[in-house]
Design a protein around this motif. Sequence first.
Motif, short mmCIF file in Angstrom:
data_model
loop_
_atom_site.label_atom_id
_atom_site.label_comp_id
_atom_site.label_asym_id
_atom_site.label_seq_id
_atom_site.Cartn_x
_atom_site.Cartn_y
_atom_site.Cartn_z
N LYS A 136 -18.79 43.62 -6.74
CA LYS A 136 -19.13 42.11 -6.40
C LYS A 136 -19.01 41.20 -7.87
O LYS A 136 -18.39 40.09 -7.64
CB LYS A 136 -20.54 41.87 -5.94
CG LYS A 136 -20.74 42.45 -4.45
CD LYS A 136 -22.05 42.15 -3.98
CE LYS A 136 -22.32 42.54 -2.62
NZ LYS A 136 -23.56 42.67 -2.15
N HIS A 137 -19.39 41.77 -9.03
CA HIS A 137 -19.18 41.11 -10.31
C HIS A 137 -17.56 40.80 -10.50
O HIS A 137 -17.59 39.68 -10.66
CB HIS A 137 -19.76 42.10 -11.11
CG HIS A 137 -19.31 41.43 -12.48
ND1 HIS A 137 -20.27 40.38 -13.26
CD2 HIS A 137 -18.64 41.65 -13.64
CE1 HIS A 137 -19.90 40.09 -14.37
NE2 HIS A 137 -18.82 40.87 -14.67
N ARG A 138 -16.90 41.71 -10.23
CA ARG A 138 -15.39 41.44 -10.64
C ARG A 138 -14.95 40.65 -9.62
O ARG A 138 -13.99 39.79 -10.00
CB ARG A 138 -14.69 42.71 -10.49
CG ARG A 138 -14.71 43.65 -11.73
CD ARG A 138 -13.76 44.93 -11.42
NE ARG A 138 -14.27 45.84 -10.50
CZ ARG A 138 -15.28 46.79 -10.74
NH1 ARG A 138 -15.51 46.94 -11.93
NH2 ARG A 138 -15.38 47.77 -9.78
N ASN A 139 -15.29 40.53 -8.25
CA ASN A 139 -14.65 39.62 -7.27
C ASN A 139 -14.96 38.33 -7.73
O ASN A 139 -14.16 37.39 -7.30
CB ASN A 139 -15.21 40.13 -5.94
CG ASN A 139 -14.51 41.28 -5.21
OD1 ASN A 139 -13.48 41.60 -5.71
ND2 ASN A 139 -15.20 41.91 -4.55
N VAL A 160 -19.12 25.83 -11.38
CA VAL A 160 -19.14 27.18 -12.25
C VAL A 160 -20.74 27.72 -12.17
O VAL A 160 -20.86 28.81 -12.51
CB VAL A 160 -18.68 27.01 -13.33
CG1 VAL A 160 -19.46 26.44 -14.68
CG2 VAL A 160 -18.12 28.62 -13.78
N LEU A 161 -21.75 27.07 -12.32
CA LEU A 161 -23.05 27.38 -12.65
C LEU A 161 -23.47 28.49 -11.53
O LEU A 161 -24.00 29.35 -11.83
CB LEU A 161 -24.10 26.09 -12.58
CG LEU A 161 -25.57 26.49 -12.87
CD1 LEU A 161 -25.61 27.07 -14.00
CD2 LEU A 161 -26.41 25.30 -12.77
N PRO A 162 -23.57 28.23 -10.39
CA PRO A 162 -23.87 29.36 -9.58
C PRO A 162 -23.11 30.54 -9.55
O PRO A 162 -23.51 31.74 -9.37
CB PRO A 162 -23.82 28.78 -8.08
CG PRO A 162 -22.89 27.37 -8.15
CD PRO A 162 -23.10 27.11 -9.30
N LEU A 163 -21.84 30.20 -9.58
CA LEU A 163 -20.80 31.42 -9.86
C LEU A 163 -21.09 32.29 -11.05
O LEU A 163 -21.37 33.71 -10.89
CB LEU A 163 -19.47 30.77 -10.11
CG LEU A 163 -18.78 30.36 -8.67
CD1 LEU A 163 -17.31 29.72 -9.23
CD2 LEU A 163 -18.75 31.15 -7.50
N VAL A 164 -21.49 31.71 -12.21
CA VAL A 164 -21.74 32.25 -13.63
C VAL A 164 -23.16 33.07 -13.12
O VAL A 164 -23.23 34.18 -13.67
CB VAL A 164 -21.78 31.43 -14.56
CG1 VAL A 164 -22.47 32.37 -15.83
CG2 VAL A 164 -20.73 30.93 -15.14
N LEU A 165 -24.17 32.23 -12.62
CA LEU A 165 -25.35 33.11 -12.23
C LEU A 165 -25.22 34.34 -11.60
O LEU A 165 -25.91 35.36 -11.59
CB LEU A 165 -26.09 31.92 -11.62
CG LEU A 165 -26.72 31.01 -12.61
CD1 LEU A 165 -27.64 29.95 -12.03
CD2 LEU A 165 -27.74 31.39 -13.70
N ARG A 166 -24.40 34.24 -10.38
CA ARG A 166 -24.16 35.31 -9.44
C ARG A 166 -23.65 36.66 -10.13
O ARG A 166 -23.84 37.59 -10.06
CB ARG A 166 -23.43 34.75 -8.24
CG ARG A 166 -24.35 34.08 -7.30
CD ARG A 166 -23.71 33.64 -5.91
NE ARG A 166 -24.49 33.00 -5.02
CZ ARG A 166 -24.95 31.89 -4.84
NH1 ARG A 166 -24.62 31.20 -5.98
NH2 ARG A 166 -25.79 31.57 -3.98
N ALA A 167 -22.23 35.96 -11.01
CA ALA A 167 -21.68 37.01 -11.75
C ALA A 167 -22.90 37.76 -12.64
O ALA A 167 -22.57 39.07 -12.81
CB ALA A 167 -20.68 36.63 -12.48
#
Length: 183
Positions: A150-153, A132-139
């Motif tokens: 992109k945020h929603r996706n 989840v770490l890279p996913l949260v940082l990207r979000a």
Amino acid sequence: MSSPAETLDSEKRSKFFINAISIVIPLTIAVLLGLPKKVELGEWTKSLPHAIGLINSVTSITLILGLIFIKSHKIKAHRLMMMTSFALGAVFLICYLTYHLSNPENRFSETGSVRYLYLFILATHILLSIVVLPLVLRALYFAVTGQFEKHRNIVRFAYPIWLYVSLSGVAVYLMLYQLFPAR
């Protein structure tokens, strides 16, 4: 206004930074967990698991409120809850690193089916916290830069994993320190 080349360069730097953090943090934790000799920082560090449990609990609440607010189209309240969740994540990380730098690992002492349940929750918690770490940082990056599609996706994947990691962190804390403390 930025040129397309500047925007692309900025996105490449951000992606590199996110990837670097996503590698460095788990490696740092692994090194700290494996330290044969811990650093003496004082007796106060022994209470950090309770702070970590509280942080995970509050993070779970702010994540749920963030979802409620975005579903209600309350953008400012959503943003506040998600930034609070992110800030709590940073405080959690500092507490977690400090605890494992200065204290030996606390082992779960129960046996039988409760042990298997604990180990399952712990294993999924650890694995998904890395995911989840890279996913949260990207979000967060997409939200801050106004790339809301992109945020929603990415949030479709990041949010449920982050909520599970937070809630399973509470479960691990409760099982290890409250329900079945070391004898």
